[in-house]
Write a protein that holds these residues in place. Sequence first.
Motif: not given
Length: 157
Positions: A8-29
């Motif tokens: 839910g970051n109003p900036k497209k391609g944000s650090r929030t998006l990067d962080a959330a994707t990386k956390v999900a990658e670590r959770l789900g291998d």
Amino acid sequence: MTSVVVVGNPKKGSRTLDAATKVAERLGDGPPDVVLDLVDLGPGLLGWGDEAVGQAVAQVQGADWVVIASPTYKATYTGLLKLFLDQFAAGSLAGVIAFPLMLGGAWNHALAPEAFLKPVLAELGASCPVTGLYLLDTDYESPAGLDEWVKLARRFI
């Protein structure tokens, strides 16, 4: 298991998006099955019945687990994320495991995922089995304690 990232970051391609994707990658291998950058849904979030918003809601409802992420705005999550969460009926996320994640500029708001984001996810029926994750936006890629959080969170997926 189906994994979804909602940002839910109003900036497209944000650090929030990067962080959330990386956390999900670590959770789900591996990469998450679906990544929803809510800024892409635009004005469709302002009303009811938008097809793209409805599809995004269905993807979250059909997930086994979801990372819901927001930057910290005014000590809480963004209005953009609120508009999306308002599309869900109470209890409609029953059976979905949710991991609230927030990024911020200082540790002053470290309780924001627990105090503000987790309660709304619980109201929607999601199970939030671990403490919400707060990361500094300047050090979200390898902060101290992330390995322990991931290890704990993985027990629930």
